[in-house]
Design a protein around this motif. Structure first.
Motif, PDB file in Angstrom:
ATOM      1  N   GLN A  37      -7.582   5.106   0.859  1.00 20.49           N
ATOM      2  CA  GLN A  37      -8.548   5.587  -0.114  1.00 20.49           C
ATOM      3  C   GLN A  37      -9.707   4.598  -0.106  1.00 20.49           C
ATOM      4  O   GLN A  37      -9.511   3.399  -0.334  1.00 20.49           O
ATOM      5  N   MET A  38     -10.911   5.092   0.161  1.00 21.22           N
ATOM      6  CA  MET A  38     -12.081   4.234   0.285  1.00 21.22           C
ATOM      7  C   MET A  38     -12.806   4.092  -1.038  1.00 21.22           C
ATOM      8  O   MET A  38     -12.980   5.052  -1.769  1.00 21.22           O
ATOM      9  N   HIS A  39     -13.237   2.869  -1.314  1.00 21.84           N
ATOM     10  CA  HIS A  39     -14.117   2.534  -2.420  1.00 21.84           C
ATOM     11  C   HIS A  39     -15.259   1.725  -1.815  1.00 21.84           C
ATOM     12  O   HIS A  39     -15.180   1.319  -0.656  1.00 21.84           O
ATOM     13  N   PRO A  40     -16.337   1.453  -2.553  1.00 21.01           N
ATOM     14  CA  PRO A  40     -17.484   0.770  -1.937  1.00 21.01           C
ATOM     15  C   PRO A  40     -17.141  -0.491  -1.135  1.00 21.01           C
ATOM     16  O   PRO A  40     -17.583  -0.644  -0.018  1.00 21.01           O
ATOM     17  N   HIS A  41     -16.359  -1.390  -1.669  1.00 23.95           N
ATOM     18  CA  HIS A  41     -16.027  -2.624  -0.937  1.00 23.95           C
ATOM     19  C   HIS A  41     -14.538  -2.878  -0.903  1.00 23.95           C
ATOM     20  O   HIS A  41     -14.090  -4.013  -0.761  1.00 23.95           O
ATOM     21  N   GLN A  42     -13.781  -1.782  -1.001  1.00 18.51           N
ATOM     22  CA  GLN A  42     -12.332  -1.924  -1.048  1.00 18.51           C
ATOM     23  C   GLN A  42     -11.674  -0.674  -0.482  1.00 18.51           C
ATOM     24  O   GLN A  42     -12.192   0.422  -0.595  1.00 18.51           O
ATOM     25  N   ALA A  43     -10.534  -0.866   0.126  1.00 24.00           N
ATOM     26  CA  ALA A  43      -9.714   0.255   0.599  1.00 24.00           C
ATOM     27  C   ALA A  43      -8.302   0.045   0.061  1.00 24.00           C
ATOM     28  O   ALA A  43      -7.816  -1.087  -0.013  1.00 24.00           O
ATOM     29  N   ILE A  44      -7.668   1.139  -0.316  1.00 23.72           N
ATOM     30  CA  ILE A  44      -6.300   1.094  -0.801  1.00 23.72           C
ATOM     31  C   ILE A  44      -5.445   1.906   0.156  1.00 23.72           C
ATOM     32  O   ILE A  44      -5.749   3.067   0.430  1.00 23.72           O
ATOM     33  N   LEU A  45      -4.417   1.291   0.666  1.00 24.40           N
ATOM     34  CA  LEU A  45      -3.498   1.953   1.588  1.00 24.40           C
ATOM     35  C   LEU A  45      -2.521   2.798   0.778  1.00 24.40           C
ATOM     36  O   LEU A  45      -1.765   2.277  -0.028  1.00 24.40           O
ATOM     37  N   ASN A  46      -2.562   4.114   0.976  1.00 21.91           N
ATOM     38  CA  ASN A  46      -1.716   5.033   0.210  1.00 21.91           C
ATOM     39  C   ASN A  46      -0.463   5.459   0.952  1.00 21.91           C
ATOM     40  O   ASN A  46       0.556   5.730   0.321  1.00 21.91           O
ATOM     41  N   ALA A  47      -0.540   5.548   2.280  1.00 22.08           N
ATOM     42  CA  ALA A  47       0.619   6.031   3.035  1.00 22.08           C
ATOM     43  C   ALA A  47       0.535   5.568   4.480  1.00 22.08           C
ATOM     44  O   ALA A  47      -0.552   5.422   5.036  1.00 22.08           O
ATOM     45  N   VAL A  48       1.707   5.348   5.055  1.00 21.71           N
ATOM     46  CA  VAL A  48       1.834   4.962   6.465  1.00 21.71           C
ATOM     47  C   VAL A  48       3.046   5.675   7.045  1.00 21.71           C
ATOM     48  O   VAL A  48       3.937   6.091   6.310  1.00 21.71           O
ATOM     49  N   PRO A  49       3.129   5.804   8.372  1.00 29.52           N
ATOM     50  CA  PRO A  49       4.340   6.364   8.974  1.00 29.52           C
ATOM     51  C   PRO A  49       5.535   5.466   8.658  1.00 29.52           C
ATOM     52  O   PRO A  49       5.402   4.244   8.527  1.00 29.52           O
ATOM     53  N   LEU A  50       6.677   6.057   8.516  1.00 29.45           N
ATOM     54  CA  LEU A  50       7.889   5.336   8.135  1.00 29.45           C
ATOM     55  C   LEU A  50       8.146   4.084   8.982  1.00 29.45           C
ATOM     56  O   LEU A  50       8.468   3.025   8.434  1.00 29.45           O
ATOM     57  N   PRO A  51       7.991   4.123  10.320  1.00 30.64           N
ATOM     58  CA  PRO A  51       8.265   2.907  11.104  1.00 30.64           C
ATOM     59  C   PRO A  51       7.341   1.732  10.765  1.00 30.64           C
ATOM     60  O   PRO A  51       7.696   0.587  10.988  1.00 30.64           O
ATOM     61  N   LEU A  52       6.170   2.000  10.200  1.00 31.31           N
ATOM     62  CA  LEU A  52       5.243   0.924   9.883  1.00 31.31           C
ATOM     63  C   LEU A  52       5.482   0.304   8.513  1.00 31.31           C
ATOM     64  O   LEU A  52       4.912  -0.736   8.195  1.00 31.31           O
ATOM     65  N   ARG A  53       6.301   0.909   7.689  1.00 31.23           N
ATOM     66  CA  ARG A  53       6.496   0.403   6.329  1.00 31.23           C
ATOM     67  C   ARG A  53       7.047  -1.013   6.308  1.00 31.23           C
ATOM     68  O   ARG A  53       6.812  -1.758   5.365  1.00 31.23           O
ATOM     69  N   GLN A  54       7.773  -1.413   7.322  1.00 36.20           N
ATOM     70  CA  GLN A  54       8.376  -2.746   7.354  1.00 36.20           C
ATOM     71  C   GLN A  54       7.433  -3.808   7.928  1.00 36.20           C
ATOM     72  O   GLN A  54       7.769  -4.984   7.939  1.00 36.20           O
ATOM     73  N   GLN A  55       6.274  -3.393   8.412  1.00 33.29           N
ATOM     74  CA  GLN A  55       5.329  -4.317   9.038  1.00 33.29           C
ATOM     75  C   GLN A  55       4.460  -5.008   7.984  1.00 33.29           C
ATOM     76  O   GLN A  55       4.362  -4.562   6.848  1.00 33.29           O
TER      77      GLN A  55
END
Length: 81
Positions: A37-55
């Motif tokens: 989710q994009m904001h002017p000077h910030q991004a919030i990660l909302n979702a990733v593929p399951l294999p990446l959750r542990q990274q």
């Protein structure tokens, strides 16, 4: 693959280059089930593929943006590598 919320909410501060790169590649990332989710000077990660959750997602996303910032066109394969 199904997108899952990250284990820890990730907010990333974006500098000008990072914001530009993220906007450019956001459709590609969404196709790969990475939702930001994009904001002017910030991004919030909302979702990733399951294999990446542990990274370490903060490093992964930051490195990806830094690595591809000079590219004009990027494929799924290049992102995965």
């Amino acid at each position: 693959m199904r997108a899952q919320p990250p284990l820890i909410l990730l907010r990333m501060t974006l500098r000008d280059k990072g914001a530009v790169v993220l906007k450019r590649y956001q459709p590609l990332l969404q196709e790969m089930e990475i939702t930001l989710q994009m904001h002017p000077h910030q991004a919030i990660l909302n979702a990733v593929p399951l294999p990446l959750r542990q990274q370490n997602l903060q490093n992964l996303i930051s490195d990806l943006l830094g690595y591809r910032h000079g590219e004009t066109s990027v494929t799924h394969h290049q992102v995965a590598v």
